[in-house]
Scaffold this motif. Sequence first.
Motif, PDB file in Angstrom:
ATOM      1  N   GLN A 139     -63.962 -21.796  -0.890  1.00  9.49           N
ATOM      2  CA  GLN A 139     -63.067 -22.377  -1.890  1.00  9.49           C
ATOM      3  C   GLN A 139     -63.136 -21.658  -3.232  1.00  9.49           C
ATOM      4  OE1 GLN A 139     -64.663 -26.555  -0.787  1.00  9.49           O
ATOM      5  NE2 GLN A 139     -62.632 -26.982  -1.632  1.00  9.49           N
ATOM      6  N   ILE A 140     -64.099 -20.754  -3.384  1.00  7.01           N
ATOM      7  CA  ILE A 140     -64.248 -19.998  -4.632  1.00  7.01           C
ATOM      8  C   ILE A 140     -63.361 -18.764  -4.576  1.00  7.01           C
ATOM      9  CG2 ILE A 140     -65.832 -18.797  -6.173  1.00  7.01           C
ATOM     10  CD1 ILE A 140     -66.300 -21.818  -5.988  1.00  7.01           C
ATOM     11  N   ILE A 141     -62.452 -18.650  -5.524  1.00  9.61           N
ATOM     12  CA  ILE A 141     -61.512 -17.530  -5.563  1.00  9.61           C
ATOM     13  C   ILE A 141     -62.188 -16.275  -6.102  1.00  9.61           C
ATOM     14  CG2 ILE A 141     -59.416 -16.695  -6.717  1.00  9.61           C
ATOM     15  CD1 ILE A 141     -58.351 -19.537  -6.436  1.00  9.61           C
ATOM     16  N   GLY A 142     -63.096 -16.434  -7.050  1.00  6.21           N
ATOM     17  CA  GLY A 142     -63.776 -15.279  -7.607  1.00  6.21           C
ATOM     18  C   GLY A 142     -64.565 -15.656  -8.839  1.00  6.21           C
ATOM     19  N   MET A 143     -65.229 -14.649  -9.419  1.00  9.26           N
ATOM     20  CA  MET A 143     -65.996 -14.834 -10.644  1.00  9.26           C
ATOM     21  C   MET A 143     -65.490 -13.850 -11.693  1.00  9.26           C
ATOM     22  SD  MET A 143     -70.084 -14.296 -11.439  1.00  9.26           S
ATOM     23  CE  MET A 143     -70.619 -15.834 -10.677  1.00  9.26           C
ATOM     24  N   GLY A 144     -65.128 -14.383 -12.845  1.00 11.66           N
ATOM     25  CA  GLY A 144     -64.785 -13.551 -13.988  1.00 11.66           C
ATOM     26  C   GLY A 144     -66.010 -13.405 -14.876  1.00 11.66           C
ATOM     27  N   ILE A 145     -66.216 -12.210 -15.403  1.00  9.04           N
ATOM     28  CA  ILE A 145     -67.403 -11.930 -16.214  1.00  9.04           C
ATOM     29  C   ILE A 145     -66.968 -11.399 -17.568  1.00  9.04           C
ATOM     30  CG2 ILE A 145     -69.567 -10.635 -16.366  1.00  9.04           C
ATOM     31  CD1 ILE A 145     -69.398 -10.308 -13.289  1.00  9.04           C
ATOM     32  N   GLY A 146     -67.420 -12.066 -18.631  1.00  7.55           N
ATOM     33  CA  GLY A 146     -67.240 -11.583 -19.988  1.00  7.55           C
ATOM     34  C   GLY A 146     -68.595 -11.147 -20.508  1.00  7.55           C
ATOM     35  N   ALA A 147     -68.759  -9.859 -20.755  1.00 12.03           N
ATOM     36  CA  ALA A 147     -70.076  -9.317 -21.085  1.00 12.03           C
ATOM     37  C   ALA A 147     -70.057  -8.523 -22.378  1.00 12.03           C
ATOM     38  CB  ALA A 147     -70.580  -8.414 -19.951  1.00 12.03           C
ATOM     39  N   VAL A 148     -71.235  -8.414 -22.974  1.00  7.20           N
ATOM     40  CA  VAL A 148     -71.406  -7.536 -24.124  1.00  7.20           C
ATOM     41  C   VAL A 148     -71.136  -6.096 -23.689  1.00  7.20           C
ATOM     42  CG1 VAL A 148     -73.111  -6.588 -25.726  1.00  7.20           C
ATOM     43  CG2 VAL A 148     -73.044  -9.043 -25.280  1.00  7.20           C
ATOM     44  N   GLY A 149     -70.359  -5.375 -24.470  1.00  6.62           N
ATOM     45  CA  GLY A 149     -70.044  -3.986 -24.160  1.00  6.62           C
ATOM     46  C   GLY A 149     -71.047  -3.020 -24.778  1.00  6.62           C
ATOM     47  N   PRO A 150     -70.775  -1.738 -24.589  1.00  4.51           N
ATOM     48  CA  PRO A 150     -69.592  -1.154 -23.959  1.00  4.51           C
ATOM     49  C   PRO A 150     -69.634  -1.266 -22.439  1.00  4.51           C
ATOM     50  CG  PRO A 150     -71.091   0.587 -24.631  1.00  4.51           C
ATOM     51  CD  PRO A 150     -71.662  -0.691 -25.165  1.00  4.51           C
ATOM     52  N   LEU A 151     -68.414  -1.269 -21.854  1.00  2.44           N
ATOM     53  CA  LEU A 151     -68.273  -1.466 -20.418  1.00  2.44           C
ATOM     54  C   LEU A 151     -67.408  -0.370 -19.808  1.00  2.44           C
ATOM     55  CD1 LEU A 151     -67.095  -5.207 -20.502  1.00  2.44           C
ATOM     56  CD2 LEU A 151     -69.467  -4.427 -20.377  1.00  2.44           C
ATOM     57  N   ASN A 152     -67.522  -0.255 -18.497  1.00  2.00           N
ATOM     58  CA  ASN A 152     -66.511   0.428 -17.701  1.00  2.00           C
ATOM     59  C   ASN A 152     -65.893  -0.662 -16.839  1.00  2.00           C
ATOM     60  OD1 ASN A 152     -65.131   1.754 -15.527  1.00  2.00           O
ATOM     61  ND2 ASN A 152     -66.241   3.631 -16.005  1.00  2.00           N
ATOM     62  N   ARG A 153     -64.738  -1.184 -17.254  1.00  2.00           N
ATOM     63  CA  ARG A 153     -64.135  -2.321 -16.573  1.00  2.00           C
ATOM     64  C   ARG A 153     -63.743  -1.972 -15.141  1.00  2.00           C
ATOM     65  NH1 ARG A 153     -59.381  -3.798 -18.290  1.00  2.00           N
ATOM     66  NH2 ARG A 153     -58.948  -1.876 -19.408  1.00  2.00           N
ATOM     67  N   GLU A 154     -63.177  -0.774 -14.953  1.00  2.00           N
ATOM     68  CA  GLU A 154     -62.694  -0.406 -13.624  1.00  2.00           C
ATOM     69  C   GLU A 154     -63.838  -0.323 -12.614  1.00  2.00           C
ATOM     70  OE1 GLU A 154     -61.827   1.069 -16.452  1.00  2.00           O
ATOM     71  OE2 GLU A 154     -59.778   0.268 -16.549  1.00  2.00           O
ATOM     72  N   LYS A 155     -64.987   0.182 -13.038  1.00  2.00           N
ATOM     73  CA  LYS A 155     -66.123   0.320 -12.130  1.00  2.00           C
ATOM     74  C   LYS A 155     -67.060  -0.889 -12.168  1.00  2.00           C
ATOM     75  CE  LYS A 155     -66.223   5.372 -12.184  1.00  2.00           C
ATOM     76  NZ  LYS A 155     -67.046   6.585 -12.443  1.00  2.00           N
ATOM     77  N   GLY A 156     -66.778  -1.863 -13.041  1.00  2.00           N
ATOM     78  CA  GLY A 156     -67.608  -3.070 -13.109  1.00  2.00           C
ATOM     79  C   GLY A 156     -68.994  -2.810 -13.641  1.00  2.00           C
ATOM     80  N   LEU A 157     -69.106  -1.892 -14.624  1.00  2.00           N
ATOM     81  CA  LEU A 157     -70.405  -1.494 -15.151  1.00  2.00           C
ATOM     82  C   LEU A 157     -70.611  -1.977 -16.583  1.00  2.00           C
ATOM     83  CD1 LEU A 157     -70.565   2.270 -14.066  1.00  2.00           C
ATOM     84  CD2 LEU A 157     -71.824   0.375 -13.038  1.00  2.00           C
ATOM     85  N   ILE A 158     -71.814  -2.495 -16.868  1.00  2.00           N
ATOM     86  CA  ILE A 158     -72.275  -2.665 -18.250  1.00  2.00           C
ATOM     87  C   ILE A 158     -72.982  -1.363 -18.607  1.00  2.00           C
ATOM     88  CG2 ILE A 158     -73.782  -3.968 -19.779  1.00  2.00           C
ATOM     89  CD1 ILE A 158     -73.384  -6.385 -17.960  1.00  2.00           C
ATOM     90  N   LEU A 159     -72.530  -0.663 -19.634  1.00  2.00           N
ATOM     91  CA  LEU A 159     -72.984   0.705 -19.881  1.00  2.00           C
ATOM     92  C   LEU A 159     -74.257   0.794 -20.721  1.00  2.00           C
ATOM     93  CD1 LEU A 159     -69.498   2.413 -20.395  1.00  2.00           C
ATOM     94  CD2 LEU A 159     -70.961   2.430 -18.360  1.00  2.00           C
TER      95      LEU A 159
END
Length: 402
Positions: A139-159
């Motif tokens: 029943q869980i569609i997904g998890m959204g993550i709001g994180a301290v950057g800098p990030l690579n959003r496309e690769k899902g990385l906290i840099l």
Amino acid sequence: MDKRPASIPSPKKLLYDYIAEQGTVSKLDLLNVFSFTKSTMTRILEEMTNEGLLIESGFGESSGGRRPILYQINPSYGYILGLEISRVYSSLGLFDMHMNPKSITHWRMDQTFTPERFLEHVSLQTRAFLRDHQLEESQIIGMGIGAVGPLNREKGLILTPLHFPAAGWNNFPICRLVEEQLGFKAVLDNGANTALLGERWSIRHANIQHMLYVHAGAGLRYAMMSHGQIVHGTMDMEDAIGEMIIQTDGPRLNNKGNSGALEAFVSLQALEQRARSEASMSRDQFLDTYKVTAENVNYDVLVKALRDDHPYALKLFTDAAFHFGIGLANVINLFHPETIILGGALIQSHELFFRTAVEVAQNNIYRYPEYRPQFSLGTLKEEAVVTGAAIMVRNQMDLGIK
């Protein structure tokens, strides 16, 4: 195979997003907005209702004939997790499709919260949410993550995040590990962007199109929204506001970044550094009053002194708020948003900080008072990031192309 770019939403997605934004609508409302024929609209609404995406929610006012059926998105079609990864406090929330919070938990980040322990904690909290609400993983569609950057959003990385109390967060593949450990699709953006998404959702009926969000805490973070859409740069720009130079050849924070940058005047770290330096140069009554040494002066002590109206703390925070207001005016003058939302530990420290920063910003805004933006502490506050992270998942739902 359909050759349309993935960025073009399907008719179902267009309708779904519009209905989610409006709350309840009739078929006539939708026909007045979208260029579908009546038969096509009827077919799509029937399909979405049969699939459980929409539910009928009563009848609207009659305009002379049969009362129209009202539609809304189905709150229990699925559930979404929103995760905040921050330097001081992190949060996890479970939301239905109406973005009603079912459960939210917050915890203090300290030196024990390595990425491994963090993921373990998130996993345990997620299982507890599912158990408490008698939900299945499916029943869980997904998890959204709001994180301290800098990030690579496309690769899902906290840099390379700064000021985390625990080590190990550099080049951390948060999305991949969440998907492996929990089995949910994960999407990533910086915390300022998701906070702005959340706050905008809370006032969506005001139809504000141009907004600015600025967070002042362990560091400075900001996000912009134009025409209802988050503005993304070629690189993650969440912390760029902290490197805005407001004093040529001024101080540097921890010998990093630009000299005279805003973050060197306005951040938890900057206030602690200034207080320790000034306390070590003179035996002020401040140290005796709060029974600390110069080396042990920290933000918690400074906030307590501020709320006690101690003269030194009042000056320290007033100076920081003044500099913050200058930086804020610089961003506003470039963008001229309708609404500016301020958040973070410094903003919440005392109403003096918010009031001073807003007054200074207003005094330095181009074309003020003809242009009068609204300043706000926000509606969701500490729950803005997790709410916006969940909205991000719903916004990216693939409803197919038919």
